[in-house]
Design an enzyme around this catalytic site. Structure first.
Site, PDB file in Angstrom:
ATOM      1  N   LEU A   1       0.842  -1.199   0.000  1.00 47.18           N
ATOM      2  CA  LEU A   1       0.000   0.000   0.000  1.00 47.18           C
ATOM      3  C   LEU A   1       0.878   1.252   0.000  1.00 47.18           C
ATOM      4  CD1 LEU A   1      -2.766  -1.011   2.580  1.00 47.18           C
ATOM      5  CD2 LEU A   1      -2.772  -1.273   0.090  1.00 47.18           C
TER       6      LEU A   1
ATOM      7  N   VAL B   1      11.156  27.367 -21.910  1.00 44.44           N
ATOM      8  CA  VAL B   1      12.161  26.898 -22.872  1.00 44.44           C
ATOM      9  C   VAL B   1      11.851  25.477 -23.333  1.00 44.44           C
ATOM     10  CG1 VAL B   1      14.039  28.300 -21.957  1.00 44.44           C
ATOM     11  CG2 VAL B   1      13.691  25.999 -21.064  1.00 44.44           C
TER      12      VAL B   1
ATOM     13  N   ALA C   1      -2.901  13.731  -4.207  1.00 38.80           N
ATOM     14  CA  ALA C   1      -3.223  12.618  -3.321  1.00 38.80           C
ATOM     15  C   ALA C   1      -4.506  12.866  -2.533  1.00 38.80           C
ATOM     16  CB  ALA C   1      -2.055  12.384  -2.370  1.00 38.80           C
TER      17      ALA C   1
ATOM     18  N   HIS D   1      -3.348  35.629  18.056  1.00 36.01           N
ATOM     19  CA  HIS D   1      -2.283  36.600  17.747  1.00 36.01           C
ATOM     20  C   HIS D   1      -1.025  36.220  18.522  1.00 36.01           C
ATOM     21  CE1 HIS D   1      -0.369  40.382  16.765  1.00 36.01           C
ATOM     22  NE2 HIS D   1      -0.024  40.474  18.031  1.00 36.01           N
TER      23      HIS D   1
HETATM   24  C1  FAD Z   1       7.615  13.628  -7.036  1.00 31.67           C
HETATM   25  C2  FAD Z   1       6.141  13.723  -6.754  1.00 31.67           C
HETATM   26  C3  FAD Z   1       5.697  14.538  -5.739  1.00 31.67           C
HETATM   27  C4  FAD Z   1       4.347  14.615  -5.447  1.00 31.67           C
HETATM   28  N1  FAD Z   1       3.935  15.438  -4.436  1.00 31.67           N
HETATM   29  C5  FAD Z   1       2.631  15.532  -4.125  1.00 31.67           C
HETATM   30  C6  FAD Z   1       2.183  16.338  -3.041  1.00 31.67           C
HETATM   31  O1  FAD Z   1       2.978  16.971  -2.351  1.00 31.67           O
HETATM   32  N2  FAD Z   1       0.855  16.376  -2.765  1.00 31.67           N
HETATM   33  C7  FAD Z   1      -0.056  15.686  -3.506  1.00 31.67           C
HETATM   34  O2  FAD Z   1      -1.248  15.761  -3.218  1.00 31.67           O
HETATM   35  N3  FAD Z   1       0.327  14.902  -4.542  1.00 31.67           N
HETATM   36  C8  FAD Z   1       1.647  14.815  -4.855  1.00 31.67           C
HETATM   37  N4  FAD Z   1       2.046  13.986  -5.881  1.00 31.67           N
HETATM   38  C9  FAD Z   1       1.007  13.271  -6.642  1.00 31.67           C
HETATM   39  C10 FAD Z   1       0.524  12.051  -5.847  1.00 31.67           C
HETATM   40  O3  FAD Z   1       1.613  11.178  -5.642  1.00 31.67           O
HETATM   41  C11 FAD Z   1      -0.594  11.351  -6.604  1.00 31.67           C
HETATM   42  O4  FAD Z   1      -1.628  12.287  -6.867  1.00 31.67           O
HETATM   43  C12 FAD Z   1      -1.186  10.202  -5.810  1.00 31.67           C
HETATM   44  O5  FAD Z   1      -0.218   9.249  -5.501  1.00 31.67           O
HETATM   45  C13 FAD Z   1      -2.317   9.540  -6.618  1.00 31.67           C
HETATM   46  O6  FAD Z   1      -2.833   8.469  -5.924  1.00 31.67           O
HETATM   47  P1  FAD Z   1      -3.537   7.260  -6.699  1.00 31.67           P
HETATM   48  O7  FAD Z   1      -4.117   6.406  -5.627  1.00 31.67           O
HETATM   49  O8  FAD Z   1      -4.430   7.774  -7.738  1.00 31.67           O
HETATM   50  O9  FAD Z   1      -2.371   6.496  -7.460  1.00 31.67           O
HETATM   51  P2  FAD Z   1      -0.895   6.040  -7.095  1.00 31.67           P
HETATM   52  O10 FAD Z   1      -0.439   6.612  -5.813  1.00 31.67           O
HETATM   53  O11 FAD Z   1      -0.083   6.304  -8.318  1.00 31.67           O
HETATM   54  O12 FAD Z   1      -1.017   4.477  -6.894  1.00 31.67           O
HETATM   55  C14 FAD Z   1      -1.332   3.627  -7.956  1.00 31.67           C
HETATM   56  C15 FAD Z   1      -0.988   2.214  -7.573  1.00 31.67           C
HETATM   57  O13 FAD Z   1      -1.542   1.347  -8.561  1.00 31.67           O
HETATM   58  C16 FAD Z   1      -0.648   0.281  -8.793  1.00 31.67           C
HETATM   59  N5  FAD Z   1      -0.960  -0.245 -10.130  1.00 31.67           N
HETATM   60  C17 FAD Z   1      -0.865   0.382 -11.319  1.00 31.67           C
HETATM   61  N6  FAD Z   1      -1.330  -0.415 -12.306  1.00 31.67           N
HETATM   62  C18 FAD Z   1      -1.725  -1.572 -11.717  1.00 31.67           C
HETATM   63  C19 FAD Z   1      -2.307  -2.783 -12.208  1.00 31.67           C
HETATM   64  N7  FAD Z   1      -2.606  -2.964 -13.498  1.00 31.67           N
HETATM   65  N8  FAD Z   1      -2.571  -3.760 -11.311  1.00 31.67           N
HETATM   66  C20 FAD Z   1      -2.297  -3.606  -9.990  1.00 31.67           C
HETATM   67  N9  FAD Z   1      -1.759  -2.470  -9.494  1.00 31.67           N
HETATM   68  C21 FAD Z   1      -1.488  -1.465 -10.339  1.00 31.67           C
HETATM   69  C22 FAD Z   1       0.736   0.889  -8.638  1.00 31.67           C
HETATM   70  O14 FAD Z   1       1.670  -0.113  -8.252  1.00 31.67           O
HETATM   71  C23 FAD Z   1       0.501   1.915  -7.510  1.00 31.67           C
HETATM   72  O15 FAD Z   1       0.827   1.373  -6.240  1.00 31.67           O
HETATM   73  C24 FAD Z   1       3.404  13.864  -6.188  1.00 31.67           C
HETATM   74  C25 FAD Z   1       3.842  13.024  -7.220  1.00 31.67           C
HETATM   75  C26 FAD Z   1       5.202  12.935  -7.496  1.00 31.67           C
HETATM   76  C27 FAD Z   1       5.653  12.025  -8.582  1.00 31.67           C
END
Ligand code: FAD
Length: 464
Positions: A42, A244, A324, A448
């Site tokens: 997870l 750019v 997230a 404050h």
């Molecule tokens: C460098 C970076 C910094 C970030 N900082 C922020 C932040 O500060 N605040 C914020 O809100 N968001 C941030 N984000 C974005 C955030 O990480 C995502 O919005 C969030 O993780 C999305 O959650 P999700 O549950 O949609 O998918 P994810 O977290 O991408 O999880 C998807 C999961 O699905 C699994 N999966 C994919 N395909 C399959 C399949 N076919 N079968 C089984 N499993 C599969 C993957 O293994 C993964 O574990 C950041 C992203 C990056 C890259």
């Protein structure tokens, strides 16, 4: 493929914030729930390669910044020494590892099983799970939460194939592993992720050039909020180039030669954060009635339902904004909706935060966006120069901006830039969600001296 078939109420595909939130809520509602995750754990991109590791390193950057600022009031800690191994270990074990263990125990406590494997829809009631003993899941409902995948370098730079496997060219996830602190670093970004990575490496000692391919440092963000950050970046980075194109990237000897915006320069490493796109390909969605749009996002309604009555989708796989906390809220909505409860994703405010120094945070309608839409608004801006709290922290470079409806005074949008903006935006989101007016906010007593007083003061200006 074996014949082992398991029947469940809910199969969640993807264990990121959207997926685990949906799964936990489904389990709380009494539904037998299994999460299938390709990485077998997870947390998703957020925990393992996104929000959490980047914010841990940005915290370190902020500590280094505070130590430097302290000289101004007579406290000198000397030159900081960064022990990279210790830093990596702290991030991996005390931050990411601890949260991962927490999520695993929350899943156990709710009876949510996590299965390792890549899931593919065979039809609208069956998933094939590749890579684990469990071969097939028959479900009453599935929640697609597969997140997003980085846009490949090849789409940003021609001739990128020659760089495949190069240790000198990193994506965001690899950069957050801190393989080293290069002396000369080029960060090529399209959005806040590039800016945050540049901030981390500059604080750790790299001479950073940040090249943004978008035509603003943070596309779509109000100019008043951007100015303090732009000034900071100009001071902090060796080079800042916005709007750019990355024209060429190639390894030359022990360096990478980059050509962008008409400039050619050599760097020890290059970080390319070329954006993210919904991870909907290869999922077998065509075996269901769920649709994806031209950008690859799974199309959902306000209850996170796809066109297939058995399939829901949440998080980044449903498109922008890819954040997230939005994924988590959708997770709750999907769980409640598939359990037959009347919840919908009808939130008016989805806060967004860039965790740089200063932090930039906003939610709701911005002044410029209102102008583009031709929507009349009233705006009040309070500079932190007069804030007692900002003065006590030695940082008066912040700004709080409110946007309200001119007739009713209802708050429509809030933007904040300054240290602590990430925490302050929570109050703003609550004010917007609760449909408060400027008068309501102005009449709320704020402690404050705090930075939150700037929200009250801006509201008071609007309420006059
Ligand atoms: C460098 C970076 C910094 C970030 N900082 C922020 C932040 O500060 N605040 C914020 O809100 N968001 C941030 N984000 C974005 C955030 O990480 C995502 O919005 C969030 O993780 C999305 O959650 P999700 O549950 O949609 O998918 P994810 O977290 O991408 O999880 C998807 C999961 O699905 C699994 N999966 C994919 N395909 C399959 C399949 N076919 N079968 C089984 N499993 C599969 C993957 O293994 C993964 O574990 C950041 C992203 C990056 C890259």
């Amino acid at each position: 493929m074996g014949d082992l078939v398991r029947e469940v109420d809910v199969a969640v595909v993807g264990g990121g914030p959207g997926g685990y939130t949906a799964a936990f809520r489904c389990a709380e509602l009494g539904l037998e729930t299994v999460v299938v995750d390709a990485a077998g754990r997870l947390g998703g991109a957020c925990l393992w390669e996104g929000c959490i590791p980047s914010k841990a390193l940005l915290h370190v950057a902020a500590v280094l910044g505070l130590a430097a600022e302290a000289r101004e009031f007579g406290v000198d800690f000397g030159e900081p020494q960064v022990a990279l191994d210790t830093l990596r270990k702290w991030k991996a074990e005390r931050v990411v590892g601890r949260l991962a263990r927490g999520l695993a125990s929350l899943a156990r406590a709710r009876g949510v099983e996590v299965v390792a494997g890549r899931a593919v829809f065979e039809d609208a009631r069956t998933l094939r799970v590749e890579g684990d003993d469990l071969r097939r899941l028959r479900f009453r409902h599935a929640v697609v939460a597969t997140g997003a995948a980085p846009v490949p370098l090849a789409e940003l730079v021609p001739e990128a194939a020659a760089l495949a496997g190069s240790e000198r060219v990193l994506d965001a996830a690899a950069a957050l592993e801190l393989p080293e602190i290069p002396e000369r670093l080029l960060v090529v970004g399209v959005d806040y992720i590039g800016v945050e990575l540049a901030e981390i490496y500059a604080a750790l000692g790299s001479r950073v050039t940040l090249a943004m391919t978008a035509d603003a440092l943070l596309p779509g963000v109000d100019r008043d909020l951007l100015q303090p950050l732009v000034r900071h970046c100009e001071r902090r980075f060796e080079g800042l180039r916005v709007g750019v194109e990355l024209e060429r990237l190639r390894e030359v000897g022990g360096a990478v030669e980059a050509r962008f915006g008409g400039t050619t320069a050599e760097f020890d490493r290059v970080v390319v954060a070329a954006g993210r796109r919904p991870a909907s390909a290869g999922l077998g969605l065509e075996a269901t009635r769920a649709r994806v749009d031209a950008a690859g996002a799974v199309v959902v309604d306000a209850r996170c339902r796809t066109d297939d009555p058995h399939v829901y989708a949440v998080g980044d796989v449903t498109g922008e904004p890819m954040l997230a906390h939005r994924a988590m809220r959708q997770g709750v909505v999907a769980a409640e909706a598939l359990a037959g409860r009347p919840l919908a994703f009808d939130n008016v405010a989805i806060p967004a935060v860039v965790f740089t120094d200063p932090e930039v945070a906003w939610c709701g309608l911005g002044e410029e966006e209102a102008g583009r839409r031709g929507r009349p608004v009233r705006v009040a801006t309070v500079a932190w120069a007069a804030s007692g709290r900002a003065a006590t922290r030695g940082r008066a470079d912040g700004l709080t901006k409110l946007v309200a409806d001119p007739e009713s005074g209802r708050l429509l949008g809030v933007g904040i830039v300054g240290p602590g903006a990430a925490e302050l935006i929570g109050e703003a989101a609550l004010a917007l969600e609760a449909a408060l007016t400027a008068e309501d906010l102005a009449a709320t007593i704020h402690a404050h001296p705090t930075l939150a007083e700037s929200l009250m003061e801006a509201a008071a200006r609007l309420a006059r």
